[in-house]
Every structure is written in structure tokens, then in C-alpha cells.
Design a protein around this motif. Structure first.
Motif, PDB file in Angstrom:
ATOM      1  N   ILE A   1      52.983  11.571  49.474  1.00 27.38           N
ATOM      2  CA  ILE A   1      53.040  13.030  49.372  1.00 27.38           C
ATOM      3  C   ILE A   1      54.408  13.553  48.894  1.00 27.38           C
ATOM      4  O   ILE A   1      54.552  14.410  48.054  1.00 27.38           O
ATOM      5  CB  ILE A   1      52.412  13.691  50.641  1.00 27.38           C
ATOM      6  CG1 ILE A   1      50.962  13.358  50.843  1.00 27.38           C
ATOM      7  CG2 ILE A   1      52.742  15.265  50.682  1.00 27.38           C
ATOM      8  CD1 ILE A   1      50.333  13.543  52.136  1.00 27.38           C
ATOM      9  N   GLY A   2      55.397  13.241  49.631  1.00 25.75           N
ATOM     10  CA  GLY A   2      56.693  13.772  49.022  1.00 25.75           C
ATOM     11  C   GLY A   2      57.106  13.617  47.639  1.00 25.75           C
ATOM     12  O   GLY A   2      57.435  14.510  47.106  1.00 25.75           O
ATOM     13  N   GLU A   3      56.686  12.490  47.282  1.00 21.81           N
ATOM     14  CA  GLU A   3      56.973  11.994  45.858  1.00 21.81           C
ATOM     15  C   GLU A   3      56.023  13.059  44.742  1.00 21.81           C
ATOM     16  O   GLU A   3      56.652  13.387  43.889  1.00 21.81           O
ATOM     17  CB  GLU A   3      56.726  10.622  45.486  1.00 21.81           C
ATOM     18  CG  GLU A   3      57.164  10.338  44.228  1.00 21.81           C
ATOM     19  CD  GLU A   3      56.986   8.687  44.016  1.00 21.81           C
ATOM     20  OE1 GLU A   3      56.290   8.270  42.857  1.00 21.81           O
ATOM     21  OE2 GLU A   3      57.098   7.910  44.896  1.00 21.81           O
ATOM     22  N   ALA A   4      54.725  13.180  45.425  1.00 16.20           N
ATOM     23  CA  ALA A   4      53.789  13.983  44.375  1.00 16.20           C
ATOM     24  C   ALA A   4      54.256  15.398  44.115  1.00 16.20           C
ATOM     25  O   ALA A   4      54.145  15.948  43.282  1.00 16.20           O
ATOM     26  CB  ALA A   4      52.458  13.762  45.145  1.00 16.20           C
ATOM     27  N   LEU A   5      54.983  15.715  45.079  1.00 19.95           N
ATOM     28  CA  LEU A   5      55.347  17.282  45.301  1.00 19.95           C
ATOM     29  C   LEU A   5      56.659  17.515  44.617  1.00 19.95           C
ATOM     30  O   LEU A   5      57.128  18.716  44.663  1.00 19.95           O
ATOM     31  CB  LEU A   5      55.233  17.925  46.802  1.00 19.95           C
ATOM     32  CG  LEU A   5      54.087  17.939  47.202  1.00 19.95           C
ATOM     33  CD1 LEU A   5      53.743  18.355  48.489  1.00 19.95           C
ATOM     34  CD2 LEU A   5      52.907  18.730  46.383  1.00 19.95           C
ATOM     35  N   ARG A   6      57.384  16.257  44.057  1.00 19.84           N
ATOM     36  CA  ARG A   6      58.667  16.490  43.671  1.00 19.84           C
ATOM     37  C   ARG A   6      58.311  17.201  42.120  1.00 19.84           C
ATOM     38  O   ARG A   6      57.469  16.831  41.704  1.00 19.84           O
ATOM     39  CB  ARG A   6      59.296  15.500  43.348  1.00 19.84           C
ATOM     40  CG  ARG A   6      60.059  14.816  44.561  1.00 19.84           C
ATOM     41  CD  ARG A   6      60.954  13.697  44.281  1.00 19.84           C
ATOM     42  NE  ARG A   6      61.354  13.211  45.757  1.00 19.84           N
ATOM     43  CZ  ARG A   6      60.998  11.887  46.120  1.00 19.84           C
ATOM     44  NH1 ARG A   6      60.471  10.952  45.274  1.00 19.84           N
ATOM     45  NH2 ARG A   6      61.505  11.420  47.281  1.00 19.84           N
ATOM     46  N   PRO A   7      59.363  18.362  41.744  1.00 15.49           N
ATOM     47  CA  PRO A   7      59.127  18.929  40.524  1.00 15.49           C
ATOM     48  C   PRO A   7      59.297  17.514  39.389  1.00 15.49           C
ATOM     49  O   PRO A   7      60.100  16.691  39.382  1.00 15.49           O
ATOM     50  CB  PRO A   7      60.306  19.702  40.362  1.00 15.49           C
ATOM     51  CG  PRO A   7      61.350  19.485  41.403  1.00 15.49           C
ATOM     52  CD  PRO A   7      60.689  18.493  42.397  1.00 15.49           C
ATOM     53  N   SER A   8      58.586  17.727  38.400  1.00 16.05           N
ATOM     54  CA  SER A   8      58.548  16.814  37.226  1.00 16.05           C
ATOM     55  C   SER A   8      59.840  17.290  36.122  1.00 16.05           C
ATOM     56  O   SER A   8      59.801  18.467  35.916  1.00 16.05           O
ATOM     57  CB  SER A   8      57.267  16.682  36.475  1.00 16.05           C
ATOM     58  OG  SER A   8      56.909  17.832  35.890  1.00 16.05           O
TER      59      SER A   8
END
Length: 151
Positions: A143-150
Motif C-alpha cells: 500500500i505505501g508503495e502504491a500510493l507514492r507519486p509516479s
């Protein structure tokens, strides 16, 4: 009665509960935060709320209510993030999701409520999510990674 205390109206309830919980309740929460000068708000909306005209059937009133509540938040003075999960399950959380920022794919896996709750907590600590609507499905990315800005 117990399950109605922990869930919104959803598509399986009547118009009355949909309006009172998912529209009126959400709008009142936004206004209360503004009055108390709370500046951060993470809304749990629903997949499809960005385009309620594309939905049909018994879920449509719920999606319309979520859409209007989302617009109220977006027009408020609050720093907002909108999470739009797909069908929720009571399965144990996995800590992993598929997250789509400002897009709303048509299909994906159902998501445990626990993973949506964890996404709320993550968003509260990530200013990069402010001003975005994030569609959530069950998935494989932490989850933490998925919500990081691209980018």
C-alpha cells in the motif's frame, strides 16, 4: 444492526439510507472539519463516482451520492484525497493493492476493508496524494508503495 454501524449504505439499501449516510453524512463531515479548521480530509468514496452516468442498476443512487459528496469535498477549503475502492470484502487485509491515481479502470479484484483503512492512514501522511482521486482494487503492490507519486 451491528453491520450497519460500520458500513455506509452501499447499493443494497434504500434511497433513504444512501442519502442520509453517503451524501448528507459525508457533506456534514466536510463542513464540520472546515468549521473546526481541520485542514486534511480523506474521503472513502466508490469506484465509478467520478462518472455516475456510466453506472446503472441499484448501485446508481449510491454512486450519485458519492459523486456529490466528493464534489463537496473538492470544492471545500480542505486538503483532500478521495479513495475510490471497488467492491469491499470482509477478508483479512493483505497490505497490498492496485492503485490508480486520477483514473478509474473498469475491472479489478475486490479489496478487503482493512486494506482501504490502511490506505486512509497512508494518505494522511502523504501530501503527494492531496488533490487526487485514487481508485483502489485488491492487488500485489504494498500500500505505501502504491500510493507514492509516479515520476
Amino acid at each position: 444492526m451491528q453491520s450497519s454501524l460500520r458500513r455506509g449504505a452501499g447499493g443494497g439499501t434504500g434511497w433513504d439510507k444512501t442519502i442520509l449516510v453517503d451524501l448528507w453524512g459525508a457533506e456534514r463531515a466536510v463542513h464540520a472539519c472546515e468549521e473546526k479548521e481541520i485542514d486534511r480530509f480523506v474521503m472513502i468514496s466508490s469506484r465509478g463516482a467520478g462518472d455516475p452516468e456510466s453506472r446503472q442498476g441499484p448501485i446508481k443512487p449510491y454512486i450519485v451520492a458519492k459523486h456529490v459528496a466528493d464534489r463537496t469535498l473538492q470544492r471545500s477549503s480542505l486538503d483532500e484525497t478521495i479513495l475510490r475502492p471497488t467492491r469491499l470484502t470482509d477478508a483479512e487485509g493483505t497490505g497490498r493493492v492496485a492503485a490508480y491515481v486520477d483514473t478509474d479502470p473498469d475491472a479489478g479484484d475486490p479489496i478487503p476493508r482493512a486494506d482501504v483503512a490502511q490506505a486512509v492512514v497512508e494518505c494522511l501522511g502523504r501530501n503527494a496524494t492531496i488533490g487526487h482521486a485514487i481508485t483502489l482494487y485488491g492487488g500485489d503492490t504494498p500500500i505505501g508503495e502504491a500510493l507514492r507519486p509516479s515520476g
